[in-house]
Design an enzyme around this catalytic site. Structure first.
Site, PDB file in Angstrom:
ATOM      1  N   SER A   1      94.497  41.026   3.341  1.00  0.00           N
ATOM      2  CA  SER A   1      94.639  40.508   1.982  1.00  0.00           C
ATOM      3  C   SER A   1      94.255  39.036   1.937  1.00  0.00           C
ATOM      4  O   SER A   1      94.625  38.264   2.825  1.00  0.00           O
ATOM      5  CB  SER A   1      96.098  40.695   1.555  1.00  0.00           C
ATOM      6  N   SER A   2      93.538  38.667   0.892  1.00  0.00           N
ATOM      7  CA  SER A   2      93.038  37.287   0.777  1.00  0.00           C
ATOM      8  C   SER A   2      94.128  36.286   0.391  1.00  0.00           C
ATOM      9  O   SER A   2      94.143  35.158   0.881  1.00  0.00           O
ATOM     10  CB  SER A   2      91.908  37.288  -0.265  1.00  0.00           C
ATOM     11  N   HIS A   3      95.071  36.713  -0.472  1.00  0.00           N
ATOM     12  CA  HIS A   3      96.000  35.706  -1.011  1.00  0.00           C
ATOM     13  C   HIS A   3      97.063  35.247  -0.016  1.00  0.00           C
ATOM     14  O   HIS A   3      97.825  34.338  -0.299  1.00  0.00           O
ATOM     15  CB  HIS A   3      96.634  36.197  -2.327  1.00  0.00           C
TER      16      HIS A   3
ATOM     17  N   THR B   1      82.534  47.537 -10.492  1.00  0.00           N
ATOM     18  CA  THR B   1      81.734  46.339 -10.216  1.00  0.00           C
ATOM     19  C   THR B   1      82.494  45.406  -9.276  1.00  0.00           C
ATOM     20  O   THR B   1      83.681  45.153  -9.469  1.00  0.00           O
ATOM     21  CB  THR B   1      81.404  45.615 -11.543  1.00  0.00           C
TER      22      THR B   1
ATOM     23  N   THR C   1      97.192  46.487  -0.683  1.00  0.00           N
ATOM     24  CA  THR C   1      97.836  47.709  -1.201  1.00  0.00           C
ATOM     25  C   THR C   1      96.772  48.765  -1.503  1.00  0.00           C
ATOM     26  O   THR C   1      96.913  49.931  -1.127  1.00  0.00           O
ATOM     27  CB  THR C   1      98.656  47.382  -2.468  1.00  0.00           C
TER      28      THR C   1
ATOM     29  N   GLN D   1      99.655  40.246   7.642  1.00  0.00           N
ATOM     30  CA  GLN D   1     100.286  39.012   8.115  1.00  0.00           C
ATOM     31  C   GLN D   1      99.683  38.542   9.441  1.00  0.00           C
ATOM     32  O   GLN D   1     100.171  37.582  10.048  1.00  0.00           O
ATOM     33  CB  GLN D   1     101.807  39.202   8.269  1.00  0.00           C
TER      34      GLN D   1
ATOM     35  N   CYS E   1     107.649  41.903  -2.256  1.00  0.00           N
ATOM     36  CA  CYS E   1     107.395  43.187  -2.911  1.00  0.00           C
ATOM     37  C   CYS E   1     108.670  44.018  -3.016  1.00  0.00           C
ATOM     38  O   CYS E   1     108.801  44.864  -3.873  1.00  0.00           O
ATOM     39  CB  CYS E   1     106.333  43.968  -2.152  1.00  0.00           C
TER      40      CYS E   1
ATOM     41  N   ASN F   1     106.315  41.590   8.108  1.00  0.00           N
ATOM     42  CA  ASN F   1     106.347  40.571   7.047  1.00  0.00           C
ATOM     43  C   ASN F   1     107.743  40.000   6.808  1.00  0.00           C
ATOM     44  O   ASN F   1     107.879  39.000   6.108  1.00  0.00           O
ATOM     45  CB  ASN F   1     105.793  41.149   5.739  1.00  0.00           C
TER      46      ASN F   1
HETATM   47  N1  PLP Z   1     101.302  44.624   3.790  1.00  0.00           N
HETATM   48  C1  PLP Z   1     102.030  43.545   4.106  1.00  0.00           C
HETATM   49  C2  PLP Z   1     102.573  43.421   5.501  1.00  0.00           C
HETATM   50  C3  PLP Z   1     102.280  42.540   3.172  1.00  0.00           C
HETATM   51  O1  PLP Z   1     103.012  41.479   3.514  1.00  0.00           O
HETATM   52  C4  PLP Z   1     101.742  42.695   1.866  1.00  0.00           C
HETATM   53  C5  PLP Z   1     102.044  41.698   0.818  1.00  0.00           C
HETATM   54  O2  PLP Z   1     103.192  41.310   0.630  1.00  0.00           O
HETATM   55  C6  PLP Z   1     100.968  43.824   1.576  1.00  0.00           C
HETATM   56  C7  PLP Z   1     100.772  44.768   2.561  1.00  0.00           C
HETATM   57  C8  PLP Z   1     100.352  44.024   0.220  1.00  0.00           C
HETATM   58  O3  PLP Z   1      99.267  43.128   0.039  1.00  0.00           O
HETATM   59  P1  PLP Z   1      98.558  42.891  -1.369  1.00  0.00           P
HETATM   60  O4  PLP Z   1      99.439  41.961  -2.139  1.00  0.00           O
HETATM   61  O5  PLP Z   1      97.234  42.292  -1.053  1.00  0.00           O
HETATM   62  O6  PLP Z   1      98.413  44.212  -2.029  1.00  0.00           O
END
Ligand code: PLP
Length: 369
Positions: free
Chosen positions: A199-201, A237, A70, A179, A318, A145
């Site tokens: 994104s790492s998670h 940081t 994000t 994704q 989200c 996603n």
């Molecule tokens: N873009 C996509 C396609 C996603 O699936 C997500 C997370 O659901 C994001 C952006 C946002 O990622 P983050 O949680 O790292 O901000």
């Protein structure tokens, strides 16, 4: 029973990632400090950047660590504000991190148009018919996603480069690749995009770390001004521990057994179809995301599965905060009202097994027609 099939929302942290992060706690010094402990932390961050850059086939100076995708997307949009206004094109099914910028850009004088694609796939024809002489920026995600649909980003970028020549101005192409990381080919140099977010998670790494790729880093304007970290593109940081965890997650995924997930996906597709469920993911979608509709409203089916220890989603996690977004997006992909209101998304990580898929089918078959 506990089956976690909501990996597109987030993943469990991998044990090796945890170990690497615990080791990295010894690198507690500020990476900007000039003493040797600080330099050690700096060195480790730069090694992580280098490793990830090698995997993405780009130069490390084109990568900015952020707090997540994000933030990466936000930095890219922020960087467009000072540029000459024009028309912005977005696929009609971008993640909220991208889509929520539309109002702001309209307010400052940009035109915004949406590109639709059947079942979530943007074809070169779709894109060509939407580009005009005034198009200055394009946002098309590589893997959707909600249903895992894949757009051929490399072909789309080629079309855009031709249009740049014809119109004699730059057209920025950004692809949210959250994704896609580790799951499909992420060779950014051959894709040719101007920007991408990661994104790492989503790959068994820690939350709170992400990455912005920018072909031309001098374009970037930081969201957070500060001590000039990340080449001045992201003040504050650095999250040394998170960056180390992210790097470990990338290493795990680049050697991951994607074929196993393809097998699981194929089994689920065949079984769900035989049971009469309607698949909402195109045949060649990412193997890590499978959407289908049932005869129950999404929320009801999701609750039934939850109560049996199976964790799924109706779409984007989200969008839970923005009710109806998933339905709106599925509608824009051409799915009918019944399918959009009864969709279930199951999504996988490398840790899922065929046994879990079989147990899932055993449960859901009771709710088939
Ligand atoms: N873009 C996509 C396609 C996603 O699936 C997500 C997370 O659901 C994001 C952006 C946002 O990622 P983050 O949680 O790292 O901000």
């Amino acid at each position: 029973m506990s089956i976690y099939f909501d990996n597109a929302a987030t993943t469990r942290m991998n044990d090796k990632v945890k170990e690497r992060m615990i080791d990295s706690f010894s690198l507690y010094a500020n990476p900007s400090s000039s003493h040797s402990l600080g330099l050690k932390a700096r060195d480790e961050i730069e090694k992580c950047r280098e490793n990830i850059a090698t995997y993405l086939k780009v130069k490390s100076e084109n990568l900015t660590f952020t707090s997540g995708a994000t933030e990466a997307i936000n930095i890219f949009f922020e960087s467009l504000i000072p540029l000459d206004k024009g028309t912005m094109l977005l696929s009609s099914f971008e993640h909220e991190a991208v889509a929520s910028w539309v109002g702001y850009f309209k307010a400052i004088g940009w035109k915004v148009n949406y590109v639709k694609g059947k079942e979530g796939v943007i074809s070169t024809q779709n894109l060509l018919s939407s580009i005009t002489e005034d198009t200055k920026a394009i946002f098309i995600m590589s893997v959707n996603n909600i249903n895992g649909a894949l757009s051929d980003i490399s072909s789309l970028v080629k079309v855009v480069r031709e249009k740049e020549k014809e119109y004699k101005h730059k057209i920025l192409f950004f692809s949210d690749s959250v994704q896609a990381l580790g799951k499909i080919d992420c060779d950014l140099s051959s894709l040719g995009v101007d920007g991408a977010s990661f994104s790492s998670h989503k790959i068994n790494g820690p939350k709170g770390v992400g990455l912005l790729y920018s072909k031309n880093p001098s374009l970037l304007h930081p969201l957070s001004q500060g001590g000039g970290q990340e080449g001045g593109k992201r003040g504050g940081t650095e999250n040394t521990y998170g960056i180390c965890g992210f790097d470990e997650a990338v290493t795990i995924w680049k050697n991951g057994n994607v074929d196993n997930i393809k097998k699981i996906n194929k089994y689920l597709r065949t079984s769900l179809s035989k049971l009469g469920f309607t698949l909402l993911s195109p045949e060649n979608a990412s193997p890590f995301i499978l959407s289908f509709s049932t005869q129950y409203p999404s929320e009801v089916m999701q609750r039934i599965l939850n109560d049996k220890g199976i964790y799924t989603s109706s779409g984007s996690a989200c969008s839970t905060h923005k009710k109806g977004k998933t339905k709106e997006i599925l509608r824009s992909m051409g799915y009918n009202e019944k399918d959009t209101t009864s969709s279930i998304r199951i999504s996988f990580s490398l840790e899922n097994t065929l046994k879990e898929a079989e147990e899932f089918i055993d449960v859901i078959k009771e709710y088939s027609k």
